[in-house]
Design a protein around this motif. Structure first.
Motif, PDB file in Angstrom:
ATOM      1  N   GLN A  80       0.834  -1.196   0.000  1.00 37.18           N
ATOM      2  CA  GLN A  80       0.000   0.000   0.000  1.00 37.18           C
ATOM      3  C   GLN A  80       0.873   1.252   0.000  1.00 37.18           C
ATOM      4  N   ASP A  81       0.274   2.359  -0.469  1.00 37.72           N
ATOM      5  CA  ASP A  81       0.906   3.657  -0.252  1.00 37.72           C
ATOM      6  C   ASP A  81       0.947   3.932   1.247  1.00 37.72           C
ATOM      7  N   LEU A  82       1.926   4.730   1.684  1.00 41.08           N
ATOM      8  CA  LEU A  82       2.067   5.006   3.109  1.00 41.08           C
ATOM      9  C   LEU A  82       0.800   5.632   3.691  1.00 41.08           C
ATOM     10  N   SER A  83       0.212   6.570   2.975  1.00 38.58           N
ATOM     11  CA  SER A  83      -0.985   7.240   3.493  1.00 38.58           C
ATOM     12  C   SER A  83      -2.139   6.262   3.677  1.00 38.58           C
ATOM     13  N   GLU A  84      -2.285   5.305   2.755  1.00 38.60           N
ATOM     14  CA  GLU A  84      -3.356   4.322   2.864  1.00 38.60           C
ATOM     15  C   GLU A  84      -3.056   3.333   3.976  1.00 38.60           C
ATOM     16  N   ALA A  85      -1.797   2.930   4.107  1.00 40.83           N
ATOM     17  CA  ALA A  85      -1.421   1.994   5.169  1.00 40.83           C
ATOM     18  C   ALA A  85      -1.647   2.606   6.544  1.00 40.83           C
ATOM     19  N   VAL A  86      -1.304   3.885   6.686  1.00 40.41           N
ATOM     20  CA  VAL A  86      -1.500   4.583   7.956  1.00 40.41           C
ATOM     21  C   VAL A  86      -2.984   4.686   8.288  1.00 40.41           C
ATOM     22  N   LYS A  87      -3.784   5.027   7.304  1.00 38.77           N
ATOM     23  CA  LYS A  87      -5.221   5.167   7.518  1.00 38.77           C
ATOM     24  C   LYS A  87      -5.844   3.845   7.934  1.00 38.77           C
ATOM     25  N   ALA A  88      -5.455   2.755   7.260  1.00 41.27           N
ATOM     26  CA  ALA A  88      -6.018   1.440   7.577  1.00 41.27           C
ATOM     27  C   ALA A  88      -5.584   0.972   8.963  1.00 41.27           C
ATOM     28  N   ALA A  89      -4.312   1.169   9.292  1.00 35.37           N
ATOM     29  CA  ALA A  89      -3.787   0.677  10.565  1.00 35.37           C
ATOM     30  C   ALA A  89      -4.339   1.443  11.762  1.00 35.37           C
ATOM     31  N   SER A  90      -4.694   2.703  11.566  1.00 37.73           N
ATOM     32  CA  SER A  90      -5.145   3.545  12.682  1.00 37.73           C
ATOM     33  C   SER A  90      -6.666   3.702  12.732  1.00 37.73           C
ATOM     34  N   ARG A  91      -7.375   2.948  11.909  1.00 36.43           N
ATOM     35  CA  ARG A  91      -8.835   3.127  11.839  1.00 36.43           C
ATOM     36  C   ARG A  91      -9.500   2.898  13.189  1.00 36.43           C
ATOM     37  N   ASN A 140      15.519  18.273   6.752  1.00 38.91           N
ATOM     38  CA  ASN A 140      15.833  16.850   6.873  1.00 38.91           C
ATOM     39  C   ASN A 140      15.015  16.084   5.835  1.00 38.91           C
ATOM     40  N   PRO A 141      15.641  15.253   4.990  1.00 41.44           N
ATOM     41  CA  PRO A 141      14.894  14.549   3.936  1.00 41.44           C
ATOM     42  C   PRO A 141      13.798  13.635   4.461  1.00 41.44           C
ATOM     43  N   VAL A 142      13.870  13.257   5.733  1.00 45.57           N
ATOM     44  CA  VAL A 142      12.820  12.383   6.267  1.00 45.57           C
ATOM     45  C   VAL A 142      11.518  13.143   6.488  1.00 45.57           C
ATOM     46  N   TYR A 143      11.584  14.500   6.456  1.00 43.92           N
ATOM     47  CA  TYR A 143      10.361  15.293   6.647  1.00 43.92           C
ATOM     48  C   TYR A 143      10.183  16.399   5.614  1.00 43.92           C
ATOM     49  N   ALA A 144      11.231  16.854   5.006  1.00 42.54           N
ATOM     50  CA  ALA A 144      11.205  18.051   4.151  1.00 42.54           C
ATOM     51  C   ALA A 144      10.058  18.100   3.141  1.00 42.54           C
ATOM     52  N   MET A 255       3.530  12.329   1.173  1.00 42.55           N
ATOM     53  CA  MET A 255       3.806  11.258   2.122  1.00 42.55           C
ATOM     54  C   MET A 255       4.247   9.986   1.399  1.00 42.55           C
ATOM     55  N   ASN A 256       3.532   9.664   0.333  1.00 46.09           N
ATOM     56  CA  ASN A 256       3.822   8.430  -0.398  1.00 46.09           C
ATOM     57  C   ASN A 256       5.166   8.475  -1.110  1.00 46.09           C
ATOM     58  N   SER A 257       5.673   9.682  -1.328  1.00 48.45           N
ATOM     59  CA  SER A 257       6.954   9.816  -2.029  1.00 48.45           C
ATOM     60  C   SER A 257       8.153   9.694  -1.097  1.00 48.45           C
ATOM     61  N   LEU A 258       7.920   9.677   0.219  1.00 45.40           N
ATOM     62  CA  LEU A 258       9.017   9.581   1.176  1.00 45.40           C
ATOM     63  C   LEU A 258       9.697   8.216   1.055  1.00 45.40           C
ATOM     64  N   GLU A 259      11.016   8.224   1.028  1.00 53.17           N
ATOM     65  CA  GLU A 259      11.761   6.977   0.957  1.00 53.17           C
ATOM     66  C   GLU A 259      11.977   6.437   2.373  1.00 53.17           C
ATOM     67  N   MET A 260      11.489   5.216   2.598  1.00 46.43           N
ATOM     68  CA  MET A 260      11.572   4.604   3.919  1.00 46.43           C
ATOM     69  C   MET A 260      11.914   3.135   3.789  1.00 46.43           C
ATOM     70  N   GLU A 263      11.412  -1.097   8.056  1.00 45.96           N
ATOM     71  CA  GLU A 263      11.443  -0.902   9.500  1.00 45.96           C
ATOM     72  C   GLU A 263      10.975   0.505   9.889  1.00 45.96           C
ATOM     73  N   VAL A 264      11.432   1.526   9.168  1.00 45.11           N
ATOM     74  CA  VAL A 264      11.005   2.900   9.447  1.00 45.11           C
ATOM     75  C   VAL A 264       9.524   3.070   9.143  1.00 45.11           C
ATOM     76  N   ARG A 265       9.085   2.493   8.062  1.00 48.31           N
ATOM     77  CA  ARG A 265       7.670   2.568   7.697  1.00 48.31           C
ATOM     78  C   ARG A 265       6.793   1.979   8.802  1.00 48.31           C
ATOM     79  N   HIS A 266       7.215   0.848   9.328  1.00 48.65           N
ATOM     80  CA  HIS A 266       6.453   0.221  10.413  1.00 48.65           C
ATOM     81  C   HIS A 266       6.411   1.136  11.644  1.00 48.65           C
ATOM     82  N   ARG A 267       7.527   1.766  11.981  1.00 49.99           N
ATOM     83  CA  ARG A 267       7.563   2.650  13.152  1.00 49.99           C
ATOM     84  C   ARG A 267       6.699   3.887  12.947  1.00 49.99           C
TER      85      ARG A 267
END
Length: 357
Positions: A80-91, A140-144, A255-260, A263-267
């Motif tokens: 999944q895209d990160l935004s969709e994964a986050v939405k599903a996991a936090s529903r 910082n590239p993790v948030y920029a 959000m979906n374009s962030l390189e992770m 392990e980082v994605r899971h966190r």
């Protein structure tokens, strides 16, 4: 005679194994929901060890199934895209936040000026901390890619609201509750040590403000009889966002374009859940403070409450009978099981002796 002795010993072993299995599956207490007063620390460990041994002997199909389900969930999340994964996991936790007592009352229009002021003061502290950490990590590239200060940042708007609700000396007057402090500490910790997790907190706060926050703005204006020009609710106004829908689409694509790494994605996903939990704790605290204030403003009920408290203190506690003995329902099963095993061993020994004769 020898065959009878062998038969007796076999019977004894079978009986012992059966009792051990019953002990493994025995509940922690014989009561209905009450905790045992005589706690045996080793008992849960022994029971767990026995159950694990049984599962291992059976090939542990349940653990294998759970492991397969976990791998499948991880694989689905990565696809999944990160935004969709986050939405599903936090529903689920998102729903819990929306259905907290404080938010349910708010959505029904049952919001008081005191309650709204408490909420806005907490949001001021939270956004001040969040945006300070964002500024420190804006390159910082993790948030920029998610840095949208003109469109999203709320501190300046909240300062206007603080002046409206608390007056010109608002910085000395606004409260700073325990749950708010806990939230702020987590934001500061993330910004210093794990800046990649700022993505989770920014997602939870800003996209929520652009969505449900607009509904809450209208409810507050109506319930509190606020001017339609926006005084007191500047926090909910995003003058540099022309279309909330289109901007949220842009934000999610960034959000979906962030390189992770996986392990980082899971966190990040887990931190989104933690962010919602921090909000739930805040809502629960605000509701408790409002309930306490309401109770303190009802002096006529105080004597009755004291009488009730006194009558409860004179009653015997549920864990002790008037005679001072513990009821059978909350006795630990460990001594009882030992007596049963001892008695059974004696009976079986007598039986073997009889067969030997």
């Amino acid at each position: 005679m020898v065959s009878n002795c062998v038969w007796g010993v076999g019977l004894l072993r079978a009986f012992g194994v059966a009792l051990l299995t019953v002990g493994c599956l025995w509940p922690r207490s014989l009561g209905t929901g009450r905790r045992s007063l005589t706690r045996a620390p080793s008992w849960p460990c022994a029971r767990l060890t026995c159950c694990r041994a049984v599962a291992l002997a059976l090939g542990s199909p349940l653990s294998q199934t759970r492991a397969a389900q976990s791998r499948a969930a991880t694989s689905a999340s990565m696809s999944q895209d990160l935004s969709e994964a986050v939405k599903a996991a936090s529903r689920e936790v998102h729903s819990q936040a929306e259905n907290s007592e404080f938010m349910k009352n708010f959505q029904k229009g049952q919001v008081t000026r005191d309650g709204f002021k408490l909420l806005m003061a907490s949001l001021y502290h939270i956004y001040t901390a969040l945006e300070a950490e964002i500024e420190d990590n804006k390159e910082n590239p993790v948030y920029a890619p998610l840095y949208f200060p003109e469109e999203l940042h709320r501190r300046a708007a909240l300062e206007q609201d603080m002046a409206f609700w608390y007056g010109p000396r608002w910085q000395e007057a606004i409260p700073y509750t325990k749950a708010t402090r806990r939230y702020v500490r987590r934001l500061q910790e993330v910004g210093r040590t794990e800046p990649e997790l700022l993505v989770a907190h920014a997602y939870t706060r800003y996209l929520g403000d652009l969505s449900g926050g607009q509904v809450l703005k209208k409810i507050a204006q109506k319930a509190l009889d606020l001017p339609s020009s926006g005084e007191g609710v500047a926090f909910f106004t995003f003058p540099n966002v022309v279309s909330a829908t289109k901007f949220k689409q842009l934000y999610r694509s960034r959000m979906n374009s962030l390189e992770m790494t996986p392990e980082v994605r899971h966190r990040v996903i887990e931190e989104v859940k933690s962010s919602f939990l921090l909000n739930i704790q805040l809502f629960e605290e605000l509701q408790e403070l409002l309930t306490r204030d309401t109770r303190d403003q009802s002096p006529s009920k105080a004597p009755e409450l004291r009488r009730r408290a006194g009558s409860r203190a004179q009653d015997p506690t549920p864990s002790e009978t008037p005679g001072g003995k513990l009821p059978l329902s909350i006795l630990s099963p460990v001594p009882l099981l030992r007596w049963v095993l001892t008695l059974s061993f004696l009976v079986a020994t007598v039986a073997v002796g009889l067969y030997a004769m």
